[in-house]
Design a protein around this motif. Structure first.
Motif, PDB file in Angstrom:
ATOM      1  N   TRP A   1       0.827  -1.213   0.000  1.00 44.93           N
ATOM      2  CA  TRP A   1       0.000   0.000   0.000  1.00 44.93           C
ATOM      3  C   TRP A   1       0.858   1.259   0.000  1.00 44.93           C
ATOM      4  CZ3 TRP A   1      -3.552  -2.385  -1.891  1.00 44.93           C
ATOM      5  CH2 TRP A   1      -4.171  -3.495  -1.335  1.00 44.93           C
ATOM      6  N   GLU A   2       2.077   1.170   0.538  1.00 45.88           N
ATOM      7  CA  GLU A   2       2.978   2.326   0.482  1.00 45.88           C
ATOM      8  C   GLU A   2       3.549   2.532  -0.916  1.00 45.88           C
ATOM      9  OE1 GLU A   2       5.884   1.444   3.419  1.00 45.88           O
ATOM     10  OE2 GLU A   2       4.628   2.060   5.119  1.00 45.88           O
ATOM     11  N   ASN A   3       3.455   1.496  -1.750  1.00 42.46           N
ATOM     12  CA  ASN A   3       3.980   1.564  -3.122  1.00 42.46           C
ATOM     13  C   ASN A   3       2.909   1.066  -4.095  1.00 42.46           C
ATOM     14  OD1 ASN A   3       7.136   2.010  -2.599  1.00 42.46           O
ATOM     15  ND2 ASN A   3       6.393   0.501  -1.125  1.00 42.46           N
ATOM     16  N   ALA A   4       1.710   1.645  -3.972  1.00 38.44           N
ATOM     17  CA  ALA A   4       0.559   1.135  -4.724  1.00 38.44           C
ATOM     18  C   ALA A   4       0.740   1.231  -6.235  1.00 38.44           C
ATOM     19  CB  ALA A   4      -0.707   1.885  -4.297  1.00 38.44           C
ATOM     20  N   ASP A   5       1.679   2.048  -6.706  1.00 35.16           N
ATOM     21  CA  ASP A   5       1.879   2.175  -8.153  1.00 35.16           C
ATOM     22  C   ASP A   5       2.365   0.870  -8.789  1.00 35.16           C
ATOM     23  OD1 ASP A   5       1.020   4.757  -8.199  1.00 35.16           O
ATOM     24  OD2 ASP A   5       3.017   5.657  -8.130  1.00 35.16           O
ATOM     25  N   ILE A   6       2.898  -0.058  -7.976  1.00 34.67           N
ATOM     26  CA  ILE A   6       3.373  -1.322  -8.558  1.00 34.67           C
ATOM     27  C   ILE A   6       2.209  -2.167  -9.066  1.00 34.67           C
ATOM     28  CG2 ILE A   6       5.362  -1.330  -6.988  1.00 34.67           C
ATOM     29  CD1 ILE A   6       3.999  -3.700  -5.539  1.00 34.67           C
ATOM     30  N   ILE A   7       0.975  -1.787  -8.678  1.00 34.86           N
ATOM     31  CA  ILE A   7      -0.195  -2.547  -9.146  1.00 34.86           C
ATOM     32  C   ILE A   7      -0.308  -2.460 -10.668  1.00 34.86           C
ATOM     33  CG2 ILE A   7      -2.723  -2.695  -9.034  1.00 34.86           C
ATOM     34  CD1 ILE A   7      -2.568  -1.801  -6.137  1.00 34.86           C
ATOM     35  N   ASP A   8       0.138  -1.339 -11.253  1.00 34.22           N
ATOM     36  CA  ASP A   8       0.117  -1.223 -12.715  1.00 34.22           C
ATOM     37  C   ASP A   8       0.942  -2.337 -13.352  1.00 34.22           C
ATOM     38  OD1 ASP A   8      -1.508   1.051 -12.846  1.00 34.22           O
ATOM     39  OD2 ASP A   8       0.198   2.390 -12.518  1.00 34.22           O
ATOM     40  N   GLY A   9       2.130  -2.585 -12.818  1.00 32.49           N
ATOM     41  CA  GLY A   9       2.983  -3.648 -13.339  1.00 32.49           C
ATOM     42  C   GLY A   9       2.366  -5.021 -13.124  1.00 32.49           C
ATOM     43  N   PHE A  10       1.702  -5.197 -11.992  1.00 34.04           N
ATOM     44  CA  PHE A  10       1.032  -6.468 -11.692  1.00 34.04           C
ATOM     45  C   PHE A  10      -0.058  -6.749 -12.721  1.00 34.04           C
ATOM     46  CE2 PHE A  10      -2.609  -8.582  -9.667  1.00 34.04           C
ATOM     47  CZ  PHE A  10      -2.022  -9.760  -9.229  1.00 34.04           C
TER      48      PHE A  10
END
Length: 636
Positions: free
Chosen positions: A56-65
């Motif tokens: 949740w502190e690095n939620a932008d990684i969801i795009d890569g997921f």
């Protein structure tokens, strides 16, 4: 409430995201994480909590997921994962249940969550992550409840809930997402501002600029190592010590006669006050009522006759003559009656401590030490090396006992002796040690008091045994005894080889970082050499002896004029919190709060400038500065 199929979907997508985040940041070995996900290991909850918090502190990684779709999720599940970029991680208050939903007060709004099972507890503070899910809101099942803060007492909570109800309850993703984006946006902006402020601050510091606010200045010790600061502080303290020693010598100074090794001539030229002091050292009483001539005669007649026995007893007392003084007396007795000229460079505590065996004369503006022949003859007959060894053993015993009191608050005499044995300093027998510490406690030579409890005799730190005793102090002592019975002791040698715990507290990493911080912002008018150490001493003793919290530590810092010392107050608060949590606590039997957490989690903890725990991946450089990867260093 969630149906079984909804709960399964939520856990499945969350689990896939958690696994992706763990592998990306290298928090736990891949296979180990998969095994934990499928097990009932107690460590499972904590590991998953850490992984999801990192997510949740690095939620932008969801795009890569979503782009890689490593687990082959359906388009609907990928869209669900993408919606979690709007997750809100916050500290809120669990208010209660209503119409099958859980109500939380988060950032001034009421949020209604659908759960698999409803909490039955009353209002409490929680760390929670709110997620949009289908047509409702849920949490990620890693929420952590805490004791309710006093600010959320009944009336303020009712008032805040009523105010939030007036704004409407957030219960659908459509209502929640604009709110979460606003909060997350403000946080991101604040974080970027802090980052830019830190970069600007570091750049200006590197350029040697004084970045202190008005009313503060960059101290002369800023940027120096502990060794360099100690050396410069010792030089400044030396001048203060010299003034004190010279003031002490001034009253004893023999000015009207040339240096002579004859005791009767020395005494005849001493002041009456010096004669009385001389008599006190040698056990001769009643000099106050005599005139100077009579006092001189009595010292010559009575003192010299009994001096061998008096000196033997006197020199065997560590409190009166430390080992360093005995060693100096041995050297001076061997050299002859006329001791070298005393200069500011050679004047120290041990020089002054040689009185009454060495008397100070003033000759042509210089101090000359003289050891009268009678004193020298007697000293040469004594086994000074043996007395010095005995004195050193007593010093070690009393020092280790005081380290025990600093570290544990209270200890039995037997346990204190055991610490002495573990340090290899047990030159005294257990019986000799027992007698020494009892006499020292009764005479005030030891910063500790005797307390008999049950069948044991305890040495107790003075704050725990006030005079007269109080119910609160008795309860605190009993509480500590219970704590010590349940928590294994951290032995003194585990702090440092010589067991100097208090010194280790002042030179530890947390204390060093706070000292460096303080030296960058010394209040105008304060002494650069001693300011940081004075603040540290006050803070450390307050934490160890009185278990003060961070708010009370901040009040102490403000008493030293540190209010407004930083444009970002979180930096000072963070350093105070880390210092507090790194110090030995009496109720933890010498362990610090950080060590206790590290023992429970099996992980070494590191903190940023604001006291926030660092998230360290297994393949990240180790924050300890070793140059190794975390997994090969503190992350083993």
């Amino acid at each position: 409430m969630l149906t079984d199929s909804q709960l399964f979907r939520l856990q499945d997508v969350l689990g896939c995201l958690a696994c992706y985040a763990n592998d990306l940041f290298g928090l736990v070995e891949h296979e180990q994480f998969l095994n934990l996900m499928e097990s009932y290991d107690p460590a499972r909850v904590e590991v998953i909590h850490d992984v999801l918090e990192t997510l949740w502190e690095n939620a932008d990684i969801i795009d890569g997921f979503v782009e890689k779709n490593p687990f082959g999720l359906s388009p609907d599940d990928l869209q669900l994962a993408l919606s979690w970029k709007d997750a809100l991680h916050a500290t809120g208050v669990f208010v209660g249940t209503e119409e099958g939903r859980e109500l939380y007060l988060v950032e001034g709004r009421l949020v209604a969550l659908a759960q698999a099972e409803l909490h039955e507890s009353g209002p409490c503070l929680v760390n929670i992550t709110v997620l949009p899910f289908e047509n409702m809101l849920v949490e990620d099942y890693t929420s952590m409840a805490m004791d309710l803060d006093v600010r959320y007492a009944a009336f303020p909570l009712q008032r805040d809930v009523a105010r939030a109800r007036g704004l409407g309850i957030l219960e659908t993703p459509q209502q929640f997402v604009p709110f979460s984006r606003e909060i997350n946006g403000r946080r991101h902006e604040a974080e970027m501002n802090r980052l830019m402020d830190d970069l600007d601050r570091e750049s200006r510091l590197h350029a040697g600029e004084d970045i202190s606010p008005e009313g503060f200045h960059r101290g002369r010790f800023a940027g120096l190592s502990r060794e360099e600061r100690d050396r410069l502080a010792d030089e400044e303290a030396r001048s203060v010590l010299l003034d004190q020693l010279l003031a002490m010598l001034k009253g004893r100074l023999i000015k009207k006669a040339a240096p002579t090794p004859q005791l009767d001539v020395c005494l005849a030229n001493c002041t009456k006050a010096t004669l009385e002091e001389f008599g006190q050292y040698l056990g001769v009483r009643g000099l106050t009522s005599l005139n100077k001539g009579q006092a001189t005669e009595r010292l010559m007649d009575v003192a010299l006759a009994a001096m061998p026995q008096t000196l033997d007893a006197l020199l065997g007392t560590a409190a009166a003559f430390p080992a360093v003084v005995l060693q100096q007396l041995q050297q001076q007795a061997a050299e002859g009656p006329l001791v070298r000229t005393v200069t500011p460079a050679t004047l120290d505590n041990s020089t002054v401590g040689c009185f009454p065996f060495v008397l100070p004369f003033l000759q042509e503006g210089q101090l000359v030490g003289v050891m009268p022949e009678e004193m020298r003859d007697l000293l040469l007959k004594l086994d000074l090396p043996a007395l010095a060894a005995q004195s050193q053993a007593q010093e070690d015993a009393l020092r280790v006992t005081e380290e025990c009191l600093f570290t544990y608050g209270l200890t039995t005499v037997e346990d204190a002796y055991h610490e002495l044995e573990l340090l290899g300093l047990d030159a005294l027998s257990a019986q000799e040690f027992d007698g020494l510490v009892r006499r020292a406690a009764e005479d005030g030579a030891l910063d500790g008091l005797l307390w008999q409890h049950g069948s044991s005799d305890y040495l107790v730190s003075p704050p725990l045994l006030p005079q007269p005793d109080t119910t609160q102090a008795r309860d605190e002592r009993r509480y500590l005894l219970e704590c010590h019975a349940n928590v294994p002791r951290k032995h003194l040698y585990e702090f440092a080889k010589d067991g100097r715990v208090e010194e280790a507290a002042f030179t530890g990493e947390a204390a060093e970082k706070l000292a460096s911080y303080l030296n960058e912002r010394v209040p105008d008018g304060q002494n650069d050499a001693f300011f940081a150490d004075n603040v540290l001493e006050e803070l450390i003793l307050a934490v160890v002896e009185n278990n003060v919290d961070v708010a009370e530590m901040l009040a102490i810092a403000e008493e030293f004029g540190l209010m407004g010392c930083d444009t970002d107050p979180e930096r000072l608060l963070g350093r105070l919190a880390v210092l507090r949590n790194s110090l030995p606590l009496w109720e933890l039997n010498g362990w610090s709060a950080i060590e206790s957490m590290e023992l429970q989690t099996g992980k070494k903890m590191f903190f940023d400038d604001r006291g926030v725990p660092l998230k360290v991946g297994r393949n990240d450089p180790c924050p300890c500065g070793s140059g190794k990867l975390y997994k090969d260093c503190c992350g083993k």
